[in-house]
Design an enzyme around this catalytic site. Structure first.
Site, PDB file in Angstrom:
ATOM      1  N   LYS A  60       0.847  -1.200   0.000  1.00  0.00           N
ATOM      2  CA  LYS A  60       0.000   0.000   0.000  1.00  0.00           C
ATOM      3  C   LYS A  60       0.881   1.249   0.000  1.00  0.00           C
ATOM      4  CE  LYS A  60      -3.860  -1.856   2.762  1.00  0.00           C
ATOM      5  NZ  LYS A  60      -4.927  -1.763   1.765  1.00  0.00           N
TER       6      LYS A  60
ATOM      7  N   ARG B 127      -9.763 -11.856   2.859  1.00  0.00           N
ATOM      8  CA  ARG B 127     -10.601 -12.976   2.400  1.00  0.00           C
ATOM      9  C   ARG B 127      -9.899 -14.314   2.570  1.00  0.00           C
ATOM     10  NH1 ARG B 127     -11.088 -10.178  -3.369  1.00  0.00           N
ATOM     11  NH2 ARG B 127     -10.830  -8.413  -1.950  1.00  0.00           N
TER      12      ARG B 127
HETATM   13  N1  BES Z   1      -7.861  -3.857   4.701  1.00  0.00           N
HETATM   14  C1  BES Z   1      -8.097  -3.520   3.341  1.00  0.00           C
HETATM   15  C2  BES Z   1      -9.442  -2.837   3.118  1.00  0.00           C
HETATM   16  C3  BES Z   1      -9.641  -1.489   3.755  1.00  0.00           C
HETATM   17  C4  BES Z   1      -9.493  -0.340   3.014  1.00  0.00           C
HETATM   18  C5  BES Z   1     -10.032  -1.373   5.079  1.00  0.00           C
HETATM   19  C6  BES Z   1      -9.712   0.897   3.582  1.00  0.00           C
HETATM   20  C7  BES Z   1     -10.239  -0.145   5.648  1.00  0.00           C
HETATM   21  C8  BES Z   1     -10.092   0.995   4.901  1.00  0.00           C
HETATM   22  C9  BES Z   1      -8.081  -4.797   2.510  1.00  0.00           C
HETATM   23  O1  BES Z   1      -7.261  -5.824   2.958  1.00  0.00           O
HETATM   24  C10 BES Z   1      -7.589  -4.418   1.156  1.00  0.00           C
HETATM   25  O2  BES Z   1      -6.494  -3.978   1.059  1.00  0.00           O
HETATM   26  N2  BES Z   1      -8.428  -4.605   0.141  1.00  0.00           N
HETATM   27  C11 BES Z   1      -8.069  -4.278  -1.191  1.00  0.00           C
HETATM   28  C12 BES Z   1      -8.590  -5.377  -2.088  1.00  0.00           C
HETATM   29  C13 BES Z   1      -8.089  -5.287  -3.502  1.00  0.00           C
HETATM   30  C14 BES Z   1      -6.598  -5.550  -3.560  1.00  0.00           C
HETATM   31  C15 BES Z   1      -8.822  -6.306  -4.336  1.00  0.00           C
HETATM   32  C16 BES Z   1      -8.702  -2.944  -1.555  1.00  0.00           C
HETATM   33  O3  BES Z   1      -9.798  -2.665  -1.085  1.00  0.00           O
HETATM   34  O4  BES Z   1      -8.054  -2.174  -2.269  1.00  0.00           O
HETATM   35 MN    MN Z   2      -5.262  -5.618   2.284  1.00  0.00          MN
END
Ligand code: BES
Ligand code: MN
Ligand code: ZN
Length: 482
Positions: A264, A338
């Site tokens: 990230k 997931r």
């Molecule tokens: N923990 C994040 C989701 C999240 C985003 C929680 C903002 C709280 C605030 C999750 O693990 C994630 O990174 N999801 C990705 C999925 C994508 C790579 C398909 C996302 O939402 O970008």
């Molecule tokens: Mn994530």
């Protein structure tokens, strides 16, 4: 902070602050009339002259009111009182308490909050939320809970129930606000054990070895990049006969989500201590239901991992075998929640639950779809979905359904393995994530709650400091109590 029932002589008894909730129709209320009588008409002049004191969550502090022995008379607005009453009172009580918590006070008295037991419990929980901030490691605290809160219009049992629910919401908030160098799988487990001993439910802890024996390949892959070892906790509360099928609550407990090799950017990573909010929600609901002695059997499964980068971390293109036996192709290591839940859901199935509810800060896409105040609600069973939506709404915490047509699943078909851990492109990301989870519930009635938006506040609200919110703890404590 201790809550007690206020006696009928509330206008004449001394206190540091007297808090009164008033809506746009204030003149008809008994609370207004009593204060106006005691202050010989002064209060009416205030109400008519102060700029809209009944605007929702506006707190007007009047110092040294004449004729009543209160240091401060605080008015908090509840507006037209047309929004869900629980939400209105939760926020109003929280706003008043948060404003008063800027200083240490000994006795604060609340009058006019809630017309039913459900509303009263929401208001008491709101007051407790307002009294706890995120100033955990500040040398000089900024939030001070009062010594005693007197509550008018509620019996002892209601007050106690409201206090248990408020304490549980604050437990979740506190855990979410803990920084990731303090709260990780092992320390989350320690805290969970303390909570279990105090509240009266049992916990089974699976460490790394047990997770390997149990072939939890999806959860273990996410954990592989961290020196902090993962845990899986199975919580068990018995409130009914052994033959009564339990409800299963499952929580995502990623104590820090860097994204892994699909790293990230700084802005997105900064608040990723919140990624264990689902697990904290499940633990907090267990605290509430065990202390409220609800008459249900409930099991909880939480998966605790840290998603980091290292020579041992899982990679793009890796193929994992989940506990269920399904194989998963990794297309993005940031879609880790997931994977953790896949194994947790499989463990939950083993307990033969009547239905399964999972809580997870799963996707940014859900925040794009619904914003920060509403959780995504996805299910394989319409009736359960409708029940959850209407009950959370009644409690003043909002959830909203997203479609689950079978064609969404085509997006997660794998090339080398059974499924892959992301859809085709970003669109509908909250739904493709839910479709992935659905692969692991074996058609058992199931609801998935994506709390990525409402679990964490980047900036404060009048009723709640920034940080963890404890969203949905209250609704599910009430749901199991009902
Ligand atoms: N923990 C994040 C989701 C999240 C985003 C929680 C903002 C709280 C605030 C999750 O693990 C994630 O990174 N999801 C990705 C999925 C994508 C790579 C398909 C996302 O939402 O970008
Ligand atoms: Mn994530
Ligand atoms: Zn995550």
């Amino acid at each position: 902070m201790k809550f007690v029932s206020s006696n009928q002589d509330w206008v004449a008894e001394p206190c540091d602050a007297l808090v009164v909730a008033l809506d746009d129709n204030w003149a008809r209320t008994a609370e207004y009339q009593a204060i106006d009588r005691a202050t010989s008409g002064w209060f009416q002049r205030v109400m008519q002259s102060t700029e809209v004191p009944t605007k929702p969550n506006k707190v007007t502090m009047l110092i040294a009111p004449p004729g009543i022995p209160a240091g401060i008379l605080a008015i908090v607005g509840t507006g037209s009182a047309q929004a869900t009453a629980c939400n209105t009172f939760f926020r109003a009580a929280g706003s008043a308490m948060r404003a008063l918590a800027s200083k240490q006070r000994s006795v604060i008295r609340f009058v006019g909050f809630g017309n039913s037991p459900l509303e009263t419990r929401a208001a008491i929980a709101g007051a407790m939320v307002g009294a706890q901030g995120q100033d955990l490691y500040k040398s000089e605290k900024t939030t001070f809970a009062p010594g005693t809160v007197e509550w008018l219009g509620a019996k002892e049992a209601q007050i106690r129930a409201g206090e248990i629910i408020g304490e549980s919401v604050n437990l979740a908030r506190h855990m979410i606000n803990q920084p990731p160098n303090k709260l990780y799988p092992e320390t989350f487990t320690q805290r969970a054990n303390e909570v279990a001993n105090d509240a009266g439910f049992s916990i089974e802890v699976w460490g790394k070895e047990r997770l390997e024996q149990e072939r939890c390949g999806a959860l273990l892959a996410v954990a592989a990049g961290s020196v902090r070892e993962p845990r899986l906790l199975i919580l068990r509360y018995r409130g009914s006969t052994p033959d009564s099928e339990p409800l299963a609550l499952v929580g995502k407990g990623v104590t820090f989500d860097s994204g892994g090799y699909s790293l990230k950017p700084t802005d997105g990573m900064l608040t990723m201590k919140c990624d264990m909010a689902g697990a904290a929600t499940v633990l907090a609901i267990f605290n509430a239901i065990a202390k409220l002695k609800v008459r249900r059997n409930v099991i909880g499964v939480v998966g605790l991992v840290e998603n980091l980068v290292s020579g041992d971390a899982f990679k793009l293109g890796d193929v994992l075998t989940a506990r269920s036996g399904k194989t998963i192709e990794i297309h993005n290591t940031d879609a880790e929640g997931r994977l953790v839940l896949a194994d947790c859901l499989n463990v939950a199935l083993q307990e033969n639950p009547s239905h399964i509810i999972d809580f997870a800060t799963l996707t940014g896409a859900c925040v794009v779809a619904l914003g920060n105040d509403v959780a995504g609600l996805m299910s394989n069973q319409t009736q359960l979905q409708v029940d959850v939506q209407s009950f959370t709404e009644k409690c003043g915490e909002y959830t909203w359904p997203l479609p689950m047509h079978s064609f969404y699943s085509e997006q997660i078909t794998g090339k080398v393995a059974d499924i892959k851990n992301v859809g085709e492109g970003r669109w509908g990301g909250a739904i493709t994530a839910a479709k992935f989870l659905e692969e692991f519930v074996q058609a058992r009635p199931w609801v998935h709650l994506d709390i990525a938006g409402p679990a964490f506040l980047d900036s404060p609200k009048p009723w709640c400091d920034a940080g963890g919110t404890g969203f949905l703890v209250r609704s599910f404590a009430e749901w199991l109590l009902a």
